[in-house]
Design a protein around this motif. Structure first.
Motif, PDB file in Angstrom:
ATOM      1  N   LEU A  13       0.822  -1.213   0.000  1.00 36.48           N
ATOM      2  CA  LEU A  13       0.000   0.000   0.000  1.00 36.48           C
ATOM      3  C   LEU A  13       0.854   1.260   0.000  1.00 36.48           C
ATOM      4  CD1 LEU A  13      -2.958  -0.834   2.401  1.00 36.48           C
ATOM      5  CD2 LEU A  13      -3.012  -0.499  -0.056  1.00 36.48           C
ATOM      6  N   VAL A  14       1.929   1.234   0.772  1.00 37.09           N
ATOM      7  CA  VAL A  14       2.833   2.396   0.796  1.00 37.09           C
ATOM      8  C   VAL A  14       3.430   2.629  -0.590  1.00 37.09           C
ATOM      9  CG1 VAL A  14       5.045   3.224   1.709  1.00 37.09           C
ATOM     10  CG2 VAL A  14       3.326   2.299   3.253  1.00 37.09           C
ATOM     11  N   LEU A  15       3.833   1.544  -1.255  1.00 36.42           N
ATOM     12  CA  LEU A  15       4.398   1.677  -2.605  1.00 36.42           C
ATOM     13  C   LEU A  15       3.352   2.096  -3.631  1.00 36.42           C
ATOM     14  CD1 LEU A  15       6.837  -1.355  -2.838  1.00 36.42           C
ATOM     15  CD2 LEU A  15       7.420   1.072  -2.841  1.00 36.42           C
ATOM     16  N   ILE A  18       2.511   6.437  -1.991  1.00 31.56           N
ATOM     17  CA  ILE A  18       3.565   7.454  -1.879  1.00 31.56           C
ATOM     18  C   ILE A  18       4.131   7.918  -3.233  1.00 31.56           C
ATOM     19  CG2 ILE A  18       5.852   7.927  -0.898  1.00 31.56           C
ATOM     20  CD1 ILE A  18       3.578   7.901   1.140  1.00 31.56           C
ATOM     21  N   PRO A  19       4.367   7.044  -4.219  1.00 29.28           N
ATOM     22  CA  PRO A  19       4.959   7.514  -5.485  1.00 29.28           C
ATOM     23  C   PRO A  19       4.204   8.631  -6.202  1.00 29.28           C
ATOM     24  CG  PRO A  19       5.183   5.172  -5.350  1.00 29.28           C
ATOM     25  CD  PRO A  19       4.318   5.577  -4.201  1.00 29.28           C
ATOM     26  N   PRO A  20       2.862   8.622  -6.263  1.00 30.75           N
ATOM     27  CA  PRO A  20       2.203   9.755  -6.921  1.00 30.75           C
ATOM     28  C   PRO A  20       2.453  11.081  -6.199  1.00 30.75           C
ATOM     29  CG  PRO A  20       0.653   7.957  -6.683  1.00 30.75           C
ATOM     30  CD  PRO A  20       1.886   7.578  -5.934  1.00 30.75           C
ATOM     31  N   ASP A  31       8.153   7.664 -14.821  1.00 27.48           N
ATOM     32  CA  ASP A  31       8.470   6.249 -15.032  1.00 27.48           C
ATOM     33  C   ASP A  31       8.771   5.539 -13.712  1.00 27.48           C
ATOM     34  OD1 ASP A  31       8.138   6.422 -17.770  1.00 27.48           O
ATOM     35  OD2 ASP A  31      10.251   6.898 -18.127  1.00 27.48           O
ATOM     36  N   SER A  32       9.491   6.191 -12.831  1.00 31.55           N
ATOM     37  CA  SER A  32       9.776   5.605 -11.516  1.00 31.55           C
ATOM     38  C   SER A  32       8.494   5.450 -10.705  1.00 31.55           C
ATOM     39  CB  SER A  32      10.758   6.473 -10.736  1.00 31.55           C
ATOM     40  OG  SER A  32      11.998   6.519 -11.381  1.00 31.55           O
ATOM     41  N   SER A  33       7.628   6.428 -10.806  1.00 31.05           N
ATOM     42  CA  SER A  33       6.350   6.360 -10.103  1.00 31.05           C
ATOM     43  C   SER A  33       5.539   5.171 -10.587  1.00 31.05           C
ATOM     44  CB  SER A  33       5.575   7.657 -10.317  1.00 31.05           C
ATOM     45  OG  SER A  33       4.305   7.585  -9.723  1.00 31.05           O
ATOM     46  N   HIS A  34       5.483   4.970 -11.882  1.00 36.03           N
ATOM     47  CA  HIS A  34       4.749   3.833 -12.433  1.00 36.03           C
ATOM     48  C   HIS A  34       5.365   2.514 -11.985  1.00 36.03           C
ATOM     49  CE1 HIS A  34       2.976   6.273 -16.020  1.00 36.03           C
ATOM     50  NE2 HIS A  34       2.369   6.521 -14.866  1.00 36.03           N
ATOM     51  N   LEU A  35       6.676   2.438 -11.967  1.00 37.01           N
ATOM     52  CA  LEU A  35       7.354   1.211 -11.559  1.00 37.01           C
ATOM     53  C   LEU A  35       7.047   0.871 -10.101  1.00 37.01           C
ATOM     54  CD1 LEU A  35       9.401  -1.072 -12.105  1.00 37.01           C
ATOM     55  CD2 LEU A  35      11.171   0.512 -11.322  1.00 37.01           C
ATOM     56  N   TYR A  36       7.179   1.843  -9.200  1.00 34.53           N
ATOM     57  CA  TYR A  36       6.921   1.598  -7.782  1.00 34.53           C
ATOM     58  C   TYR A  36       5.461   1.245  -7.533  1.00 34.53           C
ATOM     59  CZ  TYR A  36      11.511   3.684  -6.987  1.00 34.53           C
ATOM     60  OH  TYR A  36      12.851   3.970  -7.001  1.00 34.53           O
ATOM     61  N   MET A  37       4.562   1.916  -8.237  1.00 36.04           N
ATOM     62  CA  MET A  37       3.140   1.615  -8.055  1.00 36.04           C
ATOM     63  C   MET A  37       2.788   0.219  -8.569  1.00 36.04           C
ATOM     64  SD  MET A  37       1.487   5.305  -8.990  1.00 36.04           S
ATOM     65  CE  MET A  37      -0.177   4.704  -8.933  1.00 36.04           C
ATOM     66  N   THR A  38       3.413  -0.211  -9.648  1.00 34.60           N
ATOM     67  CA  THR A  38       3.171  -1.552 -10.171  1.00 34.60           C
ATOM     68  C   THR A  38       3.696  -2.612  -9.214  1.00 34.60           C
ATOM     69  OG1 THR A  38       3.322  -0.706 -12.431  1.00 34.60           O
ATOM     70  CG2 THR A  38       3.571  -3.086 -12.132  1.00 34.60           C
ATOM     71  N   ILE A  39       4.878  -2.385  -8.667  1.00 35.32           N
ATOM     72  CA  ILE A  39       5.430  -3.319  -7.679  1.00 35.32           C
ATOM     73  C   ILE A  39       4.524  -3.376  -6.450  1.00 35.32           C
ATOM     74  CG2 ILE A  39       7.361  -3.704  -6.092  1.00 35.32           C
ATOM     75  CD1 ILE A  39       9.176  -2.516  -8.314  1.00 35.32           C
ATOM     76  N   GLY A  40       4.079  -2.218  -5.978  1.00 36.55           N
ATOM     77  CA  GLY A  40       3.183  -2.178  -4.833  1.00 36.55           C
ATOM     78  C   GLY A  40       1.873  -2.893  -5.091  1.00 36.55           C
ATOM     79  N   MET A  41       1.341  -2.752  -6.312  1.00 35.58           N
ATOM     80  CA  MET A  41       0.095  -3.428  -6.664  1.00 35.58           C
ATOM     81  C   MET A  41       0.260  -4.940  -6.600  1.00 35.58           C
ATOM     82  SD  MET A  41      -1.835  -3.560 -10.347  1.00 35.58           S
ATOM     83  CE  MET A  41      -0.387  -4.327 -11.037  1.00 35.58           C
ATOM     84  N   PHE A  42       1.354  -5.447  -7.167  1.00 33.83           N
ATOM     85  CA  PHE A  42       1.574  -6.886  -7.143  1.00 33.83           C
ATOM     86  C   PHE A  42       1.788  -7.400  -5.721  1.00 33.83           C
ATOM     87  CE2 PHE A  42       2.786  -6.478 -11.726  1.00 33.83           C
ATOM     88  CZ  PHE A  42       1.802  -7.322 -12.206  1.00 33.83           C
ATOM     89  N   ILE A  43       2.495  -6.636  -4.902  1.00 32.11           N
ATOM     90  CA  ILE A  43       2.691  -7.045  -3.509  1.00 32.11           C
ATOM     91  C   ILE A  43       1.357  -7.065  -2.777  1.00 32.11           C
ATOM     92  CG2 ILE A  43       3.726  -6.384  -1.305  1.00 32.11           C
ATOM     93  CD1 ILE A  43       6.121  -5.320  -2.879  1.00 32.11           C
ATOM     94  N   TRP A  44       0.550  -6.014  -2.956  1.00 27.62           N
ATOM     95  CA  TRP A  44      -0.744  -5.946  -2.268  1.00 27.62           C
ATOM     96  C   TRP A  44      -1.658  -7.098  -2.684  1.00 27.62           C
ATOM     97  CZ3 TRP A  44      -3.477  -4.381   1.631  1.00 27.62           C
ATOM     98  CH2 TRP A  44      -4.863  -4.425   1.550  1.00 27.62           C
ATOM     99  N   PHE A  45      -1.855  -7.283  -3.993  1.00 28.10           N
ATOM    100  CA  PHE A  45      -2.760  -8.326  -4.454  1.00 28.10           C
ATOM    101  C   PHE A  45      -2.196  -9.733  -4.227  1.00 28.10           C
ATOM    102  CE2 PHE A  45      -4.675  -4.885  -7.037  1.00 28.10           C
ATOM    103  CZ  PHE A  45      -5.967  -5.021  -6.567  1.00 28.10           C
TER     104      PHE A  45
END
Length: 63
Positions: A13-15, A18-20, A31-45
């Motif tokens: 959730l933090v990932l 926080i990036p946006p 691009d970094s924001s998209h990468l961190y948010m994608t990693i966070g999404m996969f971790i959350w789900f």
């Protein structure tokens, strides 16, 4: 095990949140924001379904 899953979900959730904010403040690139948010999404789900809405030993049955 459940506490590890909760910690992983919190990190996900933090990932995702926080990036946006960091992008808005021009701290990181889009691009970094998209990468961190994608990693966070996969971790959350990947971690949240295993502990959310699970009954614990001290919760009574609702039947």
């Amino acid at each position: 095990m459940k506490s590890i899953l909760k910690l992983a979900s919190f990190i996900g959730l933090v990932l995702t949140i926080i990036p946006p904010i960091l992008f808005f403040k021009s701290v990181i690139s889009l691009d970094s924001s998209h990468l961190y948010m994608t990693i966070g999404m996969f971790i959350w789900f990947g971690s949240a379904p295993f502990w959310i809405n699970k009954k614990t030993d001290d919760q009574p049955d609702e039947s």
